[in-house]
Design an enzyme around this catalytic site. Structure first.
Site, short mmCIF file in Angstrom:
data_model
loop_
_atom_site.label_atom_id
_atom_site.label_comp_id
_atom_site.label_asym_id
_atom_site.label_seq_id
_atom_site.Cartn_x
_atom_site.Cartn_y
_atom_site.Cartn_z
N GLY A 20 -17.38 -32.10 -31.23
CA GLY A 20 -18.10 -32.13 -32.51
C GLY A 20 -17.12 -32.19 -33.66
O GLY A 20 -15.91 -32.24 -33.44
N PHE A 23 -16.41 -27.08 -38.02
CA PHE A 23 -17.49 -26.15 -38.40
C PHE A 23 -18.73 -26.29 -37.54
O PHE A 23 -19.82 -25.91 -37.93
CB PHE A 23 -17.89 -26.33 -39.88
CG PHE A 23 -16.73 -26.42 -40.82
CD1 PHE A 23 -15.90 -25.32 -41.02
CD2 PHE A 23 -16.44 -27.60 -41.48
CE1 PHE A 23 -14.81 -25.41 -41.87
CE2 PHE A 23 -15.35 -27.69 -42.35
CZ PHE A 23 -14.55 -26.59 -42.54
N LYS A 26 -17.59 -25.17 -32.03
CA LYS A 26 -17.02 -25.54 -30.73
C LYS A 26 -16.24 -24.39 -30.09
O LYS A 26 -16.41 -24.11 -28.90
CB LYS A 26 -16.06 -26.74 -30.90
CG LYS A 26 -16.70 -27.98 -31.49
CD LYS A 26 -15.71 -29.13 -31.57
CE LYS A 26 -14.45 -28.82 -32.36
NZ LYS A 26 -14.69 -28.48 -33.78
N SER A 27 -15.39 -23.75 -30.88
CA SER A 27 -14.59 -22.65 -30.33
C SER A 27 -15.48 -21.49 -29.89
O SER A 27 -15.22 -20.87 -28.86
CB SER A 27 -13.55 -22.16 -31.35
OG SER A 27 -12.52 -23.11 -31.49
N GLU A 95 -9.19 -26.94 -28.94
CA GLU A 95 -8.67 -27.91 -29.92
C GLU A 95 -7.84 -29.00 -29.23
O GLU A 95 -6.68 -29.28 -29.60
CB GLU A 95 -7.83 -27.19 -30.98
CG GLU A 95 -8.58 -26.11 -31.75
CD GLU A 95 -9.56 -26.64 -32.79
OE1 GLU A 95 -9.65 -27.88 -32.94
OE2 GLU A 95 -10.25 -25.83 -33.43
N GLN A 97 -7.73 -32.10 -29.35
CA GLN A 97 -7.23 -33.26 -30.10
C GLN A 97 -5.77 -33.10 -30.49
O GLN A 97 -5.07 -34.09 -30.69
CB GLN A 97 -8.09 -33.51 -31.35
CG GLN A 97 -7.87 -32.54 -32.51
CD GLN A 97 -8.56 -31.20 -32.33
OE1 GLN A 97 -9.34 -31.02 -31.40
NE2 GLN A 97 -8.28 -30.26 -33.21
N CYS A 151 -24.48 -29.94 -43.05
CA CYS A 151 -24.02 -30.58 -44.29
C CYS A 151 -24.07 -29.58 -45.43
O CYS A 151 -25.10 -28.95 -45.67
CB CYS A 151 -24.88 -31.80 -44.61
SG CYS A 151 -24.42 -32.60 -46.17
N CYS A 196 -23.30 -34.74 -43.58
CA CYS A 196 -24.23 -35.56 -42.83
C CYS A 196 -23.88 -37.03 -43.07
O CYS A 196 -23.01 -37.36 -43.89
CB CYS A 196 -25.67 -35.29 -43.26
SG CYS A 196 -26.03 -35.94 -44.91
N HIS A 199 -24.26 -38.12 -46.85
CA HIS A 199 -23.34 -37.57 -47.85
C HIS A 199 -21.87 -37.72 -47.48
O HIS A 199 -21.00 -37.32 -48.25
CB HIS A 199 -23.68 -36.11 -48.11
CG HIS A 199 -25.00 -35.93 -48.79
ND1 HIS A 199 -26.05 -35.23 -48.23
CD2 HIS A 199 -25.46 -36.44 -49.97
CE1 HIS A 199 -27.09 -35.27 -49.05
NE2 HIS A 199 -26.75 -36.00 -50.10
ZN LIG Z 1 -26.11 -34.17 -46.39
#
Ligand SMILES: [Zn+2]
Length: 204
Positions: A20, A23, A26-27, A95, A97, A151, A196, A199
């Site tokens: 994902g 924020f 995931k962790s 993490e 990545q 968002c 999102c 935005h």
């Molecule tokens: Zn949004």
């Protein structure tokens, strides 16, 4: 007497992915699974990248400050060395990545050796592109959990995160690449926000 096929204790394992944007929790999800495995008496190894400076070097820490013990490793080679040192039932990588695409063959090897490997990490860069190696893991995993954040403008599901108001950005060519592996990529609320699709305003 008929031969009954019995799975050997070290038959091939499995690959589970938690992916994902920033924020998205995931962790926290990784830690939840690790806690459950420990209660079940499973032999667990938790690995984090030593670039992750949100916490001290012996634990993975989520944005809300909860942490569990982890072994910090600086690169894929060190990760492989630690993971091969014992027959771990569960290897959890936080993490992912940070380790880059070289992580892929090592994870496949651990799975073939019989471990359940949970790979958790960012699957999207801050300019909205795929962030390897997570997309590769997502393609071949037994299970993928794709999380979204919220968002911060409208409250809808956020599949992106973007940089905001980072001081010191002068020339356009001084901006970091979206896949730059640096500690600031996991910094926190001061430099990234969840967005999102509507935005999200990626850097040009
Ligand atoms: Zn949004």
């Amino acid at each position: 007497m008929p031969m009954i096929p019995v799975a050997s204790p070290r038959s091939a394992g499995r690959l589970d992915v938690i992916a994902g944007p920033m924020f998205s929790g995931k962790s926290e999800e990784l830690m939840r699974r690790v806690r459950r495995a420990k209660i079940a008496g499973v032999k667990v190894l938790v690995l984090s990248h030593s670039l992750d400076t949100r916490s001290d070097l012996s634990a993975i820490t989520s944005h809300d400050g909860i942490n569990i013990p982890a072994v910090p490793v600086g690169d894929v080679e060190s990760l492989a060395e630690v993971a091969r040192a014992d027959d771990f039932d569960l290897v959890a990588i936080d993490e992912a990545q940070f380790f880059g695409p070289d992580l892929v063959p090592t994870v496949f090897e651990l799975v073939e050796r019989g471990a359940t490997v949970i790979v958790e990490g960012l699957c999207v860069t801050f300019d909205g592109g795929p962030f390897e190696p997570m997309p590769t893991f997502m393609a071949v995993a037994e299970d993928v959990l794709k999380l979204t954040a919220v968002c911060t403008i409208c409250g809808r599901d956020a599949v992106f995160h973007q940089r905001v108001g980072t001081p010191g950005f002068i020339a356009e060519d001084s901006e970091p690449r979206a896949t730059d592996i640096d500690a600031s990529h996991i910094g926190g609320l001061e430099s990234y926000v969840a967005r999102c699709r509507e935005h999200f305003a990626p850097p040009r």
